[in-house]
Design a protein around this motif. Structure first.
Motif, mmCIF file in Angstrom:
data_model
loop_
_atom_site.group_PDB
_atom_site.id
_atom_site.type_symbol
_atom_site.label_atom_id
_atom_site.label_comp_id
_atom_site.label_asym_id
_atom_site.label_seq_id
_atom_site.Cartn_x
_atom_site.Cartn_y
_atom_site.Cartn_z
ATOM 1 N N ASP A 194 -1.362 -4.085 8.530
ATOM 2 C CA ASP A 194 -1.570 -5.538 8.588
ATOM 3 C C ASP A 194 -2.098 -6.104 7.274
ATOM 4 N N GLU A 195 -2.596 -5.223 6.383
ATOM 5 C CA GLU A 195 -3.048 -5.693 5.063
ATOM 6 C C GLU A 195 -1.944 -5.550 4.017
ATOM 7 N N THR A 229 -2.010 -1.543 15.673
ATOM 8 C CA THR A 229 -1.992 -2.938 16.128
ATOM 9 C C THR A 229 -0.607 -3.292 16.685
ATOM 10 N N PRO A 230 -0.530 -4.320 17.524
ATOM 11 C CA PRO A 230 0.772 -4.770 18.035
ATOM 12 C C PRO A 230 1.734 -5.152 16.907
ATOM 13 N N ASP A 231 1.216 -5.739 15.823
ATOM 14 C CA ASP A 231 2.085 -6.106 14.706
ATOM 15 C C ASP A 231 2.666 -4.879 14.009
ATOM 16 N N ALA A 257 3.277 -2.092 15.477
ATOM 17 C CA ALA A 257 4.304 -1.580 16.395
ATOM 18 C C ALA A 257 5.606 -2.342 16.173
ATOM 19 N N TYR A 258 5.480 -3.653 16.024
ATOM 20 C CA TYR A 258 6.655 -4.507 15.807
ATOM 21 C C TYR A 258 7.378 -4.107 14.512
ATOM 22 N N ARG A 259 6.596 -3.948 13.435
ATOM 23 C CA ARG A 259 7.215 -3.586 12.153
ATOM 24 C C ARG A 259 7.833 -2.196 12.193
ATOM 25 N N PHE A 260 7.166 -1.288 12.902
ATOM 26 C CA PHE A 260 7.708 0.060 13.038
ATOM 27 C C PHE A 260 9.071 0.013 13.738
ATOM 28 N N LEU A 261 9.141 -0.758 14.823
ATOM 29 C CA LEU A 261 10.397 -0.846 15.571
ATOM 30 C C LEU A 261 11.513 -1.464 14.719
#
Lengths: 478, 94
Positions: free
Chosen positions: A110-111, A163-165, A167-171
Motif C-alpha cells: 500500500d506504500e 490488506t484488501p488492496d 489482495a486486489y493488486r495480487f489478483l
C-alpha cells in the motif's frame, strides 16, 4: 491494540484448451446443457481418462510465470467427496506431487514498495458440473455437466497478503500474467477465474496466526476486496470486545455487501486422497522445462519496463497499455518504426479506448487494425487531413472497416492547402463580418478566434488551420 | 488399521449411503478381511522403497487437444435417472 490481517488466496483458473482434461469433449461455454458429455466426464463405469497434453503445457507455463519449481515427477490423485456436481464422487486433482511448487509474485504494497507474495503450489485439477437449485428451497437441483472435467489450475498462495488492496493488486497481477502467457482467458463473466480467500487477524507484530475464516467462490476482484474489508471490520470488532472467533466457511452476499456463514455438511472435510490408478505419472526432463521457459512470452512487468524505455512513454501510458497484452501488442504493431510513438499511445489511450468502451468490444473485434491506424497517422503527418478531421475519419473506420484514405477520398475530406482557395474564403469572411473586423483593427485581438472559426465553417473544417491563421492575420493587419 | 461400527458409519455417510444394521455388520466383516489381507505388506522390509503410484510402469500418456465425439443429448437423457428441461434432476444436498 491494533490488529493486522493475514490473507491467503486460492485461485482457480480455467486453462485455455479446446477439450476437457481427461476426455475429448469440448470446453466451449454457453452451449446446450449436457451436450459436452461422454462416458469419461459422466463417470460411467469402465471409462478411462487420458490426459490432455495442452493442459499440461499450459500448467507448466503458468508455473514458470509464477516462478515456481516445475516438478520433474507429478501424479494425479482422487479427492473423494459426495456432491451431485461430481458424477464420479471424486475429483481428479493433484495432492502429494503437484506440478508446480514454491513460486512468488511481486506486487506493490500500500506504500508502493515492492513485495513478494509466495506461491505455495499451482496444481492441475478438473472442474465440477454446474448445479442450479429449484426456486422452492425443498425442491430438487438441476445439473449441467458441460463444465465437468474442464481443466483448472489451482494457485495457492502463502499467507503473505496484508490488506484488501494488496489482495486486489495480487489478483490483477495473476490475471495479467495468465492472459499474457495465454494460459487462460480469465473471463470473469464465464467463471474462468474464481477466488477463495482465507483471512485471520492477529496483533500487529505477532508471528502466529489467528482463527481463520474462509470465504468461498467469488468471481469479481471488487467483491474479493469488499468481502475482505468487511471481514477485517467484523473480526476486529469481535476481537476488540474480547470474544473469540470460531473457524468458519462464509459466502459473500453481494446484495448485503457482507459475508454470511455458509451452510454445509460439517463432516465434509475428509477427502481420503489417493493416487488415481487410472492415470499414469507425468515426468518432465530439465530440457523440456527449459524449452517451455524459453518460449514464454514477455511478462507484464517486463513489458511495462521495456515499452517505457523503448518508446519513451510515461508510467501512466504503460500502466494502461499493458493492462491487456492485446492492447500492448496492438500499440507495438502500430508504433513500430514510427517517429513519435507517444502520439500513437495517446491516440490509443483516448480515441481507441473510447470506441472500445462505447461499443463494448474487445480490441480483437476492432476493425481498425494497427496498420490501418498507421495509415491514418500518415495522412495527418502529410497534412492531407487535420487532427480534427482525423478523429471523425477514425470513427468512420471503426464503423465501416474501410481504410482512412478510402474514407477521405469518398467523403472529400482532403485538407485544403491551396493558398488561392483559402484566400478567397478569407476575403469573403472579412466582407461578411465588417463589424468584427473593425473591432479587431481597433485592438480587440481576441475576436481573431471567431473569424478563424467562420473560415473553418465555410470550408467544412477542411482548410489547413496553419494556413488559415497565417493568411487571415496577413489580411487583417494589412 | 482398525475397522469398527463407527468407521463404517462414517465412511457410509461420506458416500451418502444409508446402510441397515445387518449391512453395517457385513461391511465391517468384509472391510476387515480386506485390510487383514493387505497387512501382508507390512511383513516386508520396505526401508528406502519409494511409494508406488502406478503399477504398470507407464508414464506420460497424453492425447492431443482436439475435440472428439460427445454423447447425443438423447443418449444422456437415457442414462439419467431423472431428467427435466435438458438437465439431470437430483435431490438437493445441503
Amino acid at each position: 491494540m491494533s490488529f493486522e490481517a493475514v490473507i491467503g488466496l486460492e485461485i482457480h483458473i480455467q486453462l485455455n484448451t479446446q477439450t476437457k482434461t481427461f476426455c475429448s469433449c469440448s470446453t466451449s461455454f454457453g452451449d446446450k446443457p449436457n451436450s459436452h458429455t461422454c462416458p469419461v466426464c459422466l463417470g460411467l463405469p469402465g471409462a478411462l481418462p487420458v490426459f490432455n497434453e495442452q493442459a499440461l503445457n499450459k500448467g507448466i507455463m503458468a508455473g514458470l510465470a509464477l516462478k515456481c519449481e516445475v516438478a520433474e515427477f507429478s501424479i494425479f490423485a482422487r479427492k473423494n467427496y459426495f456432491y451431485p456436481d461430481l458424477p464420479k464422487s471424486y475429483q481428479i486433482s493433484q495432492y502429494e506431487s503437484p506440478l508446480n511448487k514454491g513460486g512468488y509474485v511481486l506486487i506493490n504494497d500500500d506504500e508502493g514498495k515492492k513485495r513478494k507474495v509466495g506461491i505455495t503450489r499451482a496444481h492441475l485439477e478438473e472442474d465440477a458440473g454446474k448445479l442450479i437449485h429449484d426456486e422452492n428451497p425443498k425442491g430438487p437441483s438441476f445439473v449441467d455437466f458441460n463444465r465437468c472435467g474442464v481443466p483448472l489450475l489451482e494457485i495457492v498462495t502463502e499467507p503473505d497478503i496484508r490488506t484488501p488492496d494488496e489482495a486486489y493488486r495480487f489478483l490483477q497481477a495473476i490475471k495479467e500474467m495468465m492472459q499474457y502467457t495465454e494460459v487462460s482467458e480469465c473471463n470473469m463473466e464465464k467463471g474462468e477465474l474464481r477466488v477463495d480467500v482465507n483471512i485471520s487477524m492477529r496483533n500487529f507484530g505477532d508471528q502466529g496466526f489467528g482463527v481463520k475464516q474462509e470465504i468461498k467462490n467469488m468471481n469479481s476482484f471488487a467483491n474479493v476486496k469488499r468481502a475482505l474489508e468487511y471481514e477485517v471490520k467484523r473480526q476486529t470488532k469481535i476481537l476488540r470486545s474480547g470474544q473469540k472467533l470460531i473457524q468458519q466457511t462464509r459466502l459473500f452476499d453481494v446484495s448485503k455487501s457482507a459475508t454470511v456463514p455458509m451452510r454445509m455438511k460439517e463432516e465434509a472435510h475428509d477427502y481420503r486422497y489417493f493416487p488415481d490408478p487410472d492415470l499414469v505419472p507425468v515426468t518432465l526432463t530439465h530440457d523440456q522445462i527449459e524449452r517451455i521457459q524459453n518460449s514464454l512470452p514477455e511478462l507484464p512487468q517486463n513489458k511495462r519496463e521495456r515499452l517505457k524505455k523503448q518508446y519513451n512513454l510515461t508510467d501512466y501510458d504503460v500502466e494502461v497499455l499493458c493492462s491487456s497484452h492485446k492492447l500492448a501488442n496492438y500499440f507495438e504493431a502500430a508504433a513500430n518504426g514510427y517517429k513519435s510513438p507517444k502520439k500513437i499511445a495517446n491516440w490509443i489511450l483516448s480515441e481507441l479506448i473510447r470506441v472500445l468502451n462505447e461499443r463494448r468490444i474487445e480490441i480483437d473485434d476492432c476493425k481498425v487494425t494497427p496498420t490501418k491506424l498507421r495509415d491514418l497517422f500518415d495522412l495527418m503527418d502529410s497534412k492531407v487531413i487535420s487532427g480534427k478531421i482525423a478523429k471523425a475519419v477514425f470513427d468512420d473506420m471503426v464503423e465501416s472497416g474501410q481504410s482512412a484514405s478510402e474514407i477521405v477520398e469518398k467523403k472529400g475530406l482532403k485538407q485544403v492547402t491551396d493558398r488561392a482557395e483559402i484566400v478567397k474564403v478569407i476575403v469573403e469572411t472579412i466582407e461578411e463580418n465588417e463589424k468584427v473586423v473593425r473591432d479587431y483593427r481597433d485592438g480587440k485581438k481576441k475576436v481573431f478566434g471567431f473569424l478563424v472559426g467562420k473560415v473553418m465553417q465555410k470550408t467544412h473544417g477542411k482548410a489547413s488551420p496553419k494556413l488559415v491563421n497565417e493568411i487571415l492575420r496577413e489580411k487583417l493587419e494589412s | 488399521m482398525k475397522i469398527d461400527k463407527k468407521t463404517i458409519q462414517w465412511v457410509a455417510d461420506l458416500a451418502n449411503l444409508s446402510l441397515g444394521e445387518e449391512e453395517e455388520l457385513e461391511m465391517e466383516k468384509q472391510l476387515l478381511a480386506i485390510l487383514d489381507y493387505m497387512d501382508i505388506l507390512s511383513e516386508l522390509d520396505l526401508e528406502g522403497v519409494e511409494p508406488t503410484s502406478h503399477t504398470l510402469g507407464y508414464k506420460n500418456v497424453t492425447r492431443e487437444d482436439r475435440v472428439g465425439e460427445s454423447f447425443e443429448i438423447n443418449e444422456v437423457k437415457k442414462i439419467a435417472p431423472k431428467w427435466e428441461r435438458g438437465h439431470f434432476v437430483v435431490p438437493r444436498v445441503v
